[in-house]
Motif scaffolding. Structure first.
Motif, PDB file in Angstrom:
ATOM      1  N   ILE A 111       1.736   5.727   5.720  1.00 47.64           N
ATOM      2  CA  ILE A 111       2.078   4.512   5.748  1.00 47.64           C
ATOM      3  C   ILE A 111       2.524   3.998   4.384  1.00 47.64           C
ATOM      4  O   ILE A 111       3.688   3.528   4.157  1.00 47.64           O
ATOM      5  N   ALA A 112       1.599   4.301   3.283  1.00 52.64           N
ATOM      6  CA  ALA A 112       1.915   3.868   1.908  1.00 52.64           C
ATOM      7  C   ALA A 112       3.187   4.565   1.446  1.00 52.64           C
ATOM      8  O   ALA A 112       4.001   4.180   0.722  1.00 52.64           O
ATOM      9  N   PHE A 113       3.419   5.801   1.709  1.00 48.87           N
ATOM     10  CA  PHE A 113       4.529   6.683   1.074  1.00 48.87           C
ATOM     11  C   PHE A 113       5.727   6.236   1.991  1.00 48.87           C
ATOM     12  O   PHE A 113       6.745   6.142   1.097  1.00 48.87           O
ATOM     13  N   LEU A 114       5.851   5.856   3.000  1.00 54.53           N
ATOM     14  CA  LEU A 114       6.792   5.258   3.669  1.00 54.53           C
ATOM     15  C   LEU A 114       7.405   3.936   3.242  1.00 54.53           C
ATOM     16  O   LEU A 114       8.529   3.763   3.042  1.00 54.53           O
ATOM     17  N   PHE A 115       6.477   3.291   3.066  1.00 54.19           N
ATOM     18  CA  PHE A 115       6.751   1.738   2.137  1.00 54.19           C
ATOM     19  C   PHE A 115       7.189   1.845   0.932  1.00 54.19           C
ATOM     20  O   PHE A 115       7.797   0.910   0.442  1.00 54.19           O
ATOM     21  N   THR A 116       6.860   3.071   0.154  1.00 51.27           N
ATOM     22  CA  THR A 116       7.250   2.956  -1.264  1.00 51.27           C
ATOM     23  C   THR A 116       8.151   4.328  -1.442  1.00 51.27           C
ATOM     24  O   THR A 116       8.273   4.526  -2.793  1.00 51.27           O
TER      25      THR A 116
END
Length: 204
Positions: free
Chosen positions: A121-126
């Motif tokens: 989720i963190a990678f998808l948002f950033t």
């Protein structure tokens, strides 16, 4: 790679007595490394909206439809679970293995599943612009995302090296599990050259 295999072999044979302590330190480094990567990309990285992360779909490789593209993409994710049974091969060395081994397998899946989903989720948002990621010269896409988030090539190298170190440590677990499986099959005379393998492992 050959050097890593040699180190893993030495640690599993002549230095086997320190292996349990080493595995504990690797587990601690695994969790600390998760936060060391997660916090910088969340704090420094660009922000995507929830719609582009959870609703919008991409099919940039020309597959027939999004469903097929998704299933092809899941192949790499499924590979992460292939080592779950590794602990079973070491059950003979575990006290109260009928309870401890299943618990270890379930806790490993639960903990790593939660950590992995949070990192996803963190990678998808950033992640930023997907087109830029695809055109990047980085060896792996996550390296470009780390550099884009931190705005520092040095920081992205350090964070990427942590991933590489954890991958090498996973090799240690793989060699540990494989060596025990080799021993078990040789003991049951189920491998070609089982006499030589059995004798060699007994000498170690």
């Amino acid at each position: 790679m050959w050097a890593l295999l040699l180190i893993c072999t030495v640690l599993n044979t002549w230095l086997g007595m320190i292996l349990p302590v080493l595995e504990v330190f690797i587990g601690i480094a695994h969790v600390l490394g998760f936060f060391a990567v997660l916090i910088p990309i969340i704090y420094l990285g660009p922000r995507a909206d929830a719609r582009s992360v959870f609703i919008q779909t991409y099919n940039l490789d020309g597959w027939r439809d999004v469903t097929l593209a998704t299933l092809v993409g899941l192949k790499g994710t499924v590979a992460v679970f292939l080592g779950t049974d590794g602990v079973v091969h070491m059950a003979e060395e575990v006290a109260n293995s009928s309870v401890v081994v299943p618990h270890a397998m379930l806790f490993a899946i639960a903990i790593n599943g939660i950590l992995g989903f949070a990192m996803l989720i963190a990678f998808l948002f950033t992640a930023g612009d997907f087109t830029a990621i695809l055109k990047s010269q980085a060896t792996f896409p996550f390296m470009h995302i780390l550099e884009n988030s931190t705005k520092s090539k040095g920081a992205s190298i350090v964070l990427s090296s942590m991933v590489a170190i954890m991958q090498a440590c996973a090799g240690l677990g793989g060699i540990s599990s494989g060596s025990r499986m080799l021993w078990a099959f040789s003991r049951e005379r189920a491998l070609p050259g089982w006499r030589w393998i059995h004798k060699s492992l007994l000498q170690v």
